[in-house]
Write a protein that holds these residues in place. Structure first.
Motif, PDB file in Angstrom:
ATOM      1  N   ILE A  50       0.870  -1.184   0.000  1.00 33.12           N
ATOM      2  CA  ILE A  50       0.000   0.000   0.000  1.00 33.12           C
ATOM      3  C   ILE A  50       0.907   1.234   0.000  1.00 33.12           C
ATOM      4  O   ILE A  50       1.949   1.239   0.636  1.00 33.12           O
ATOM      5  CB  ILE A  50      -0.900  -0.002   1.262  1.00 33.12           C
ATOM      6  CG1 ILE A  50      -1.698  -1.314   1.377  1.00 33.12           C
ATOM      7  CG2 ILE A  50      -1.809   1.219   1.303  1.00 33.12           C
ATOM      8  CD1 ILE A  50      -2.794  -1.514   0.380  1.00 33.12           C
ATOM      9  N   LYS A  51       0.499   2.271  -0.718  1.00 35.14           N
ATOM     10  CA  LYS A  51       1.357   3.455  -0.826  1.00 35.14           C
ATOM     11  C   LYS A  51       1.115   4.485   0.276  1.00 35.14           C
ATOM     12  O   LYS A  51       2.028   5.196   0.679  1.00 35.14           O
ATOM     13  CB  LYS A  51       1.168   4.119  -2.198  1.00 35.14           C
ATOM     14  CG  LYS A  51       1.842   3.352  -3.330  1.00 35.14           C
ATOM     15  CD  LYS A  51       3.379   3.363  -3.178  1.00 35.14           C
ATOM     16  CE  LYS A  51       4.072   2.292  -3.983  1.00 35.14           C
ATOM     17  NZ  LYS A  51       5.143   1.604  -3.260  1.00 35.14           N
ATOM     18  N   GLU A  52      -0.124   4.578   0.738  1.00 32.24           N
ATOM     19  CA  GLU A  52      -0.430   5.597   1.738  1.00 32.24           C
ATOM     20  C   GLU A  52      -1.610   5.179   2.604  1.00 32.24           C
ATOM     21  O   GLU A  52      -2.578   4.618   2.099  1.00 32.24           O
ATOM     22  CB  GLU A  52      -0.752   6.929   1.053  1.00 32.24           C
ATOM     23  CG  GLU A  52      -0.820   8.096   2.021  1.00 32.24           C
ATOM     24  CD  GLU A  52      -1.049   9.425   1.298  1.00 32.24           C
ATOM     25  OE1 GLU A  52      -0.081  10.161   1.108  1.00 32.24           O
ATOM     26  OE2 GLU A  52      -2.206   9.691   0.941  1.00 32.24           O
ATOM     27  N   VAL A  53      -1.501   5.437   3.910  1.00 34.68           N
ATOM     28  CA  VAL A  53      -2.615   5.169   4.819  1.00 34.68           C
ATOM     29  C   VAL A  53      -2.843   6.372   5.734  1.00 34.68           C
ATOM     30  O   VAL A  53      -1.961   7.229   5.871  1.00 34.68           O
ATOM     31  CB  VAL A  53      -2.369   3.908   5.694  1.00 34.68           C
ATOM     32  CG1 VAL A  53      -2.250   2.657   4.839  1.00 34.68           C
ATOM     33  CG2 VAL A  53      -1.150   4.076   6.591  1.00 34.68           C
ATOM     34  N   SER A  54      -4.018   6.413   6.338  1.00 35.07           N
ATOM     35  CA  SER A  54      -4.348   7.451   7.311  1.00 35.07           C
ATOM     36  C   SER A  54      -4.660   6.793   8.640  1.00 35.07           C
ATOM     37  O   SER A  54      -5.408   5.814   8.693  1.00 35.07           O
ATOM     38  CB  SER A  54      -5.572   8.252   6.855  1.00 35.07           C
ATOM     39  OG  SER A  54      -5.281   8.938   5.656  1.00 35.07           O
ATOM     40  N   ILE A  55      -4.085   7.343   9.706  1.00 34.17           N
ATOM     41  CA  ILE A  55      -4.331   6.826  11.048  1.00 34.17           C
ATOM     42  C   ILE A  55      -5.097   7.893  11.829  1.00 34.17           C
ATOM     43  O   ILE A  55      -4.587   8.989  12.052  1.00 34.17           O
ATOM     44  CB  ILE A  55      -3.002   6.515  11.763  1.00 34.17           C
ATOM     45  CG1 ILE A  55      -2.163   5.536  10.932  1.00 34.17           C
ATOM     46  CG2 ILE A  55      -3.265   5.958  13.165  1.00 34.17           C
ATOM     47  CD1 ILE A  55      -0.701   5.495  11.330  1.00 34.17           C
ATOM     48  N   LEU A  56      -6.332   7.571  12.197  1.00 35.64           N
ATOM     49  CA  LEU A  56      -7.150   8.519  12.963  1.00 35.64           C
ATOM     50  C   LEU A  56      -6.872   8.308  14.444  1.00 35.64           C
ATOM     51  O   LEU A  56      -7.063   7.208  14.961  1.00 35.64           O
ATOM     52  CB  LEU A  56      -8.640   8.273  12.704  1.00 35.64           C
ATOM     53  CG  LEU A  56      -9.231   8.714  11.368  1.00 35.64           C
ATOM     54  CD1 LEU A  56      -8.663   7.915  10.215  1.00 35.64           C
ATOM     55  CD2 LEU A  56     -10.736   8.583  11.392  1.00 35.64           C
ATOM     56  N   HIS A  57      -6.393   9.354  15.109  1.00 33.14           N
ATOM     57  CA  HIS A  57      -6.125   9.223  16.536  1.00 33.14           C
ATOM     58  C   HIS A  57      -6.805  10.336  17.325  1.00 33.14           C
ATOM     59  O   HIS A  57      -6.767  10.344  18.546  1.00 33.14           O
ATOM     60  CB  HIS A  57      -4.614   9.225  16.815  1.00 33.14           C
ATOM     61  CG  HIS A  57      -3.848  10.197  15.980  1.00 33.14           C
ATOM     62  ND1 HIS A  57      -3.977  11.556  16.116  1.00 33.14           N
ATOM     63  CD2 HIS A  57      -2.959   9.990  14.975  1.00 33.14           C
ATOM     64  CE1 HIS A  57      -3.186  12.149  15.224  1.00 33.14           C
ATOM     65  NE2 HIS A  57      -2.562  11.229  14.515  1.00 33.14           N
ATOM     66  N   GLY A  58      -7.403  11.281  16.641  1.00 33.93           N
ATOM     67  CA  GLY A  58      -8.081  12.376  17.325  1.00 33.93           C
ATOM     68  C   GLY A  58      -7.073  13.381  17.850  1.00 33.93           C
ATOM     69  O   GLY A  58      -5.872  13.131  17.862  1.00 33.93           O
ATOM     70  N   LYS A  59      -7.563  14.528  18.285  1.00 38.25           N
ATOM     71  CA  LYS A  59      -6.657  15.576  18.758  1.00 38.25           C
ATOM     72  C   LYS A  59      -6.354  15.380  20.238  1.00 38.25           C
ATOM     73  O   LYS A  59      -5.229  15.107  20.608  1.00 38.25           O
ATOM     74  CB  LYS A  59      -7.257  16.947  18.460  1.00 38.25           C
ATOM     75  CG  LYS A  59      -7.400  17.143  16.941  1.00 38.25           C
ATOM     76  CD  LYS A  59      -7.690  18.571  16.559  1.00 38.25           C
ATOM     77  CE  LYS A  59      -7.650  18.764  15.048  1.00 38.25           C
ATOM     78  NZ  LYS A  59      -8.940  18.633  14.396  1.00 38.25           N
ATOM     79  N   GLY A  60      -7.342  15.445  21.094  1.00 37.16           N
ATOM     80  CA  GLY A  60      -7.158  15.164  22.518  1.00 37.16           C
ATOM     81  C   GLY A  60      -5.867  15.724  23.096  1.00 37.16           C
ATOM     82  O   GLY A  60      -5.453  16.829  22.759  1.00 37.16           O
ATOM     83  N   TYR A  61      -5.229  14.939  23.956  1.00 34.01           N
ATOM     84  CA  TYR A  61      -3.972  15.372  24.571  1.00 34.01           C
ATOM     85  C   TYR A  61      -2.767  15.035  23.698  1.00 34.01           C
ATOM     86  O   TYR A  61      -1.634  15.345  24.053  1.00 34.01           O
ATOM     87  CB  TYR A  61      -3.788  14.715  25.947  1.00 34.01           C
ATOM     88  CG  TYR A  61      -4.805  15.182  26.963  1.00 34.01           C
ATOM     89  CD1 TYR A  61      -4.792  16.494  27.423  1.00 34.01           C
ATOM     90  CD2 TYR A  61      -5.773  14.310  27.432  1.00 34.01           C
ATOM     91  CE1 TYR A  61      -5.727  16.922  28.346  1.00 34.01           C
ATOM     92  CE2 TYR A  61      -6.710  14.731  28.364  1.00 34.01           C
ATOM     93  CZ  TYR A  61      -6.695  16.047  28.812  1.00 34.01           C
ATOM     94  OH  TYR A  61      -7.618  16.475  29.716  1.00 34.01           O
TER      95      TYR A  61
END
Length: 95
Positions: free
Chosen positions: A46-57
């Motif tokens: 895979i060439k590119e992925v997105s990791i959602l972690h939120g802003k939070g702390y």
């Protein structure tokens, strides 16, 4: 069998999501999910992925990025563009 392996890889590729949502997960849980996810991404080329972690702390964001620094196959990573989630998402590009 080689055919069996190819079948597994094709099945994995078909089910692979280009983004993963780790929001609300504990650090250790998030890391074990992330490691498997990154391994699969590399395996499937895979060439590119997105990791959602939120802003939070930013704790998740920090440990995720620390981990990504140790991955040779990761070419670069950083915040998603603002209109696509900004600092709540880390985008990773692979070599």
């Amino acid at each position: 069998s080689r055919q069996g392996i190819m079948h597994d890889i094709n099945k994995k590729a078909a089910n692979f999501n280009l983004s993963i949502d780790l929001r609300g997960k504990r650090a250790d849980e998030a890391m074990s999910i992330l490691k498997k996810y990154i391994d699969d991404a590399i395996l499937l080329n895979i060439k590119e992925v997105s990791i959602l972690h939120g802003k939070g702390y930013g704790i998740l964001r920090d440990i995720i990025r620390e981990y990504l620094q140790s991955i040779d196959e990761a070419e670069h990573f950083g915040d998603a563009p603002l209109d696509m989630g900004g600092s709540g998402i880390t985008r990773v590009a692979f070599k």
